[in-house]
Design a protein around this motif. Structure first.
Motif, PDB file in Angstrom:
ATOM      1  N   SER A  54       4.385   1.588  28.966  1.00  0.00           N
ATOM      2  CA  SER A  54       3.580   0.385  28.694  1.00  0.00           C
ATOM      3  C   SER A  54       4.463  -1.103  29.456  1.00  0.00           C
ATOM      4  O   SER A  54       3.591  -1.743  29.883  1.00  0.00           O
ATOM      5  N   LEU A  55       5.768  -0.990  29.407  1.00  0.00           N
ATOM      6  CA  LEU A  55       6.374  -1.961  29.808  1.00  0.00           C
ATOM      7  C   LEU A  55       5.973  -2.109  31.383  1.00  0.00           C
ATOM      8  O   LEU A  55       6.160  -3.242  31.869  1.00  0.00           O
ATOM      9  N   VAL A  56       6.190  -0.985  31.983  1.00  0.00           N
ATOM     10  CA  VAL A  56       5.944  -0.878  33.454  1.00  0.00           C
ATOM     11  C   VAL A  56       4.818  -1.371  33.998  1.00  0.00           C
ATOM     12  O   VAL A  56       4.426  -2.256  34.845  1.00  0.00           O
ATOM     13  N   ASN A  57       3.612  -1.005  33.103  1.00  0.00           N
ATOM     14  CA  ASN A  57       2.072  -1.550  33.277  1.00  0.00           C
ATOM     15  C   ASN A  57       2.149  -2.836  33.173  1.00  0.00           C
ATOM     16  O   ASN A  57       1.290  -3.493  33.694  1.00  0.00           O
ATOM     17  N   LYS A  58       3.041  -3.433  32.265  1.00  0.00           N
ATOM     18  CA  LYS A  58       2.867  -5.032  31.911  1.00  0.00           C
ATOM     19  C   LYS A  58       3.848  -5.626  33.001  1.00  0.00           C
ATOM     20  O   LYS A  58       3.882  -6.890  32.853  1.00  0.00           O
ATOM     21  N   GLY A  59       4.432  -4.986  33.884  1.00  0.00           N
ATOM     22  CA  GLY A  59       5.360  -5.512  35.000  1.00  0.00           C
ATOM     23  C   GLY A  59       6.655  -5.914  34.636  1.00  0.00           C
ATOM     24  O   GLY A  59       7.205  -6.739  35.278  1.00  0.00           O
ATOM     25  N   TYR A  60       7.168  -5.105  33.636  1.00  0.00           N
ATOM     26  CA  TYR A  60       8.663  -5.323  33.352  1.00  0.00           C
ATOM     27  C   TYR A  60       9.708  -4.528  34.095  1.00  0.00           C
ATOM     28  O   TYR A  60       9.201  -3.307  34.484  1.00  0.00           O
ATOM     29  N   ARG A  61      10.707  -4.813  34.522  1.00  0.00           N
ATOM     30  CA  ARG A  61      11.790  -4.083  35.012  1.00  0.00           C
ATOM     31  C   ARG A  61      12.554  -3.772  33.890  1.00  0.00           C
ATOM     32  O   ARG A  61      13.018  -4.519  32.862  1.00  0.00           O
ATOM     33  N   PHE A  62      13.435  -2.720  33.669  1.00  0.00           N
ATOM     34  CA  PHE A  62      14.280  -2.274  32.730  1.00  0.00           C
ATOM     35  C   PHE A  62      15.611  -1.288  32.926  1.00  0.00           C
ATOM     36  O   PHE A  62      15.319  -0.524  34.062  1.00  0.00           O
ATOM     37  N   ASN A  63      16.338  -1.601  32.027  1.00  0.00           N
ATOM     38  CA  ASN A  63      17.652  -0.679  32.214  1.00  0.00           C
ATOM     39  C   ASN A  63      17.689   0.176  30.986  1.00  0.00           C
ATOM     40  O   ASN A  63      17.669  -0.582  29.783  1.00  0.00           O
ATOM     41  N   LEU A  64      18.074   1.265  30.993  1.00  0.00           N
ATOM     42  CA  LEU A  64      18.167   2.173  29.780  1.00  0.00           C
ATOM     43  C   LEU A  64      19.395   3.158  29.963  1.00  0.00           C
ATOM     44  O   LEU A  64      19.854   3.589  30.872  1.00  0.00           O
ATOM     45  N   ARG A  65      20.247   2.717  28.822  1.00  0.00           N
ATOM     46  CA  ARG A  65      21.530   3.513  28.757  1.00  0.00           C
ATOM     47  C   ARG A  65      21.693   4.300  27.425  1.00  0.00           C
ATOM     48  O   ARG A  65      21.758   3.662  26.375  1.00  0.00           O
ATOM     49  N   PRO A  66      21.823   5.695  27.567  1.00  0.00           N
ATOM     50  CA  PRO A  66      22.265   6.326  26.504  1.00  0.00           C
ATOM     51  C   PRO A  66      23.647   6.546  26.054  1.00  0.00           C
ATOM     52  O   PRO A  66      24.188   6.648  27.004  1.00  0.00           O
ATOM     53  N   TYR A  67      24.170   6.389  24.791  1.00  0.00           N
ATOM     54  CA  TYR A  67      25.548   6.628  24.375  1.00  0.00           C
ATOM     55  C   TYR A  67      25.551   7.125  23.155  1.00  0.00           C
ATOM     56  O   TYR A  67      24.802   6.920  22.257  1.00  0.00           O
ATOM     57  N   TYR A  68      26.794   7.793  22.747  1.00  0.00           N
ATOM     58  CA  TYR A  68      27.137   8.305  21.438  1.00  0.00           C
ATOM     59  C   TYR A  68      27.630   6.964  20.667  1.00  0.00           C
ATOM     60  O   TYR A  68      28.298   6.174  21.299  1.00  0.00           O
ATOM     61  N   ILE A  69      27.507   6.856  19.366  1.00  0.00           N
ATOM     62  CA  ILE A  69      27.932   5.798  18.579  1.00  0.00           C
ATOM     63  C   ILE A  69      28.116   6.575  17.199  1.00  0.00           C
ATOM     64  O   ILE A  69      27.338   7.259  16.802  1.00  0.00           O
ATOM     65  N   LYS A  70      29.339   6.017  16.517  1.00  0.00           N
ATOM     66  CA  LYS A  70      29.647   6.713  15.205  1.00  0.00           C
ATOM     67  C   LYS A  70      28.689   5.508  14.003  1.00  0.00           C
ATOM     68  O   LYS A  70      28.992   4.388  14.337  1.00  0.00           O
ATOM     69  N   VAL A  71      28.119   6.103  13.310  1.00  0.00           N
ATOM     70  CA  VAL A  71      27.498   5.379  11.942  1.00  0.00           C
ATOM     71  C   VAL A  71      27.627   6.018  10.863  1.00  0.00           C
ATOM     72  O   VAL A  71      28.177   7.118  10.743  1.00  0.00           O
ATOM     73  N   ASN A  72      27.824   5.117   9.804  1.00  0.00           N
ATOM     74  CA  ASN A  72      28.089   5.553   8.409  1.00  0.00           C
ATOM     75  C   ASN A  72      26.733   5.688   7.785  1.00  0.00           C
ATOM     76  O   ASN A  72      25.783   4.838   7.738  1.00  0.00           O
ATOM     77  N   THR A  73      26.505   6.835   6.995  1.00  0.00           N
ATOM     78  CA  THR A  73      25.336   6.871   6.285  1.00  0.00           C
ATOM     79  C   THR A  73      25.875   7.336   4.828  1.00  0.00           C
ATOM     80  O   THR A  73      26.973   7.591   4.666  1.00  0.00           O
ATOM     81  N   THR A  74      25.042   7.153   3.720  1.00  0.00           N
ATOM     82  CA  THR A  74      25.282   7.304   2.413  1.00  0.00           C
ATOM     83  C   THR A  74      25.040   8.649   2.005  1.00  0.00           C
ATOM     84  O   THR A  74      24.039   9.107   2.176  1.00  0.00           O
TER      85      THR A  74
END
Length: 97
Positions: A54-74
């Motif tokens: 959808s973003l490409v069709n609207k004319g956007y350029r993008f950067n996407l970066r995946p990485y690990y993160i520690k999160v606290n859950t209950t």
């Protein structure tokens, strides 16, 4: 500016998640998307693909970066449990002509 963090569930609606990603990227230019577990990760990947189309069709350029993160859950006894999530950071801006 606070960066919006979307926490995706494995039972989430892919279309709704993609629409929410698009909303925050268009408004703020950046969004974090977090997923814990295989099902949530698969749902997130499908939503990101749909959002990026959808973003490409609207004319956007993008950067996407995946990485690990520690999160606290209950946990059941209200003690925080540290888990590892995959976080995708999506930055987008409109193409200049």
């Amino acid at each position: 500016m606070d960066i919006q963090v979307l926490k995706v569930s494995g039972n989430g609606n892919i279309n709704a998640i993609a629409d929410t990603i698009n909303k925050y990227v268009v408004e703020d230019g950046i969004v974090h998307i977090d997923a814990i577990g295989v099902k949530a990760t698969y749902t997130t990947v499908k939503a990101i693909i749909q959002a990026l189309e959808s973003l490409v069709n609207k004319g956007y350029r993008f950067n996407l970066r995946p990485y690990y993160i520690k999160v606290n859950t209950t946990g059941n006894d209200i003690q925080p449990i540290s888990k590892t999530a995959i976080r995708w950071t999506l930055i987008a801006k409109e193409k200049s002509i």
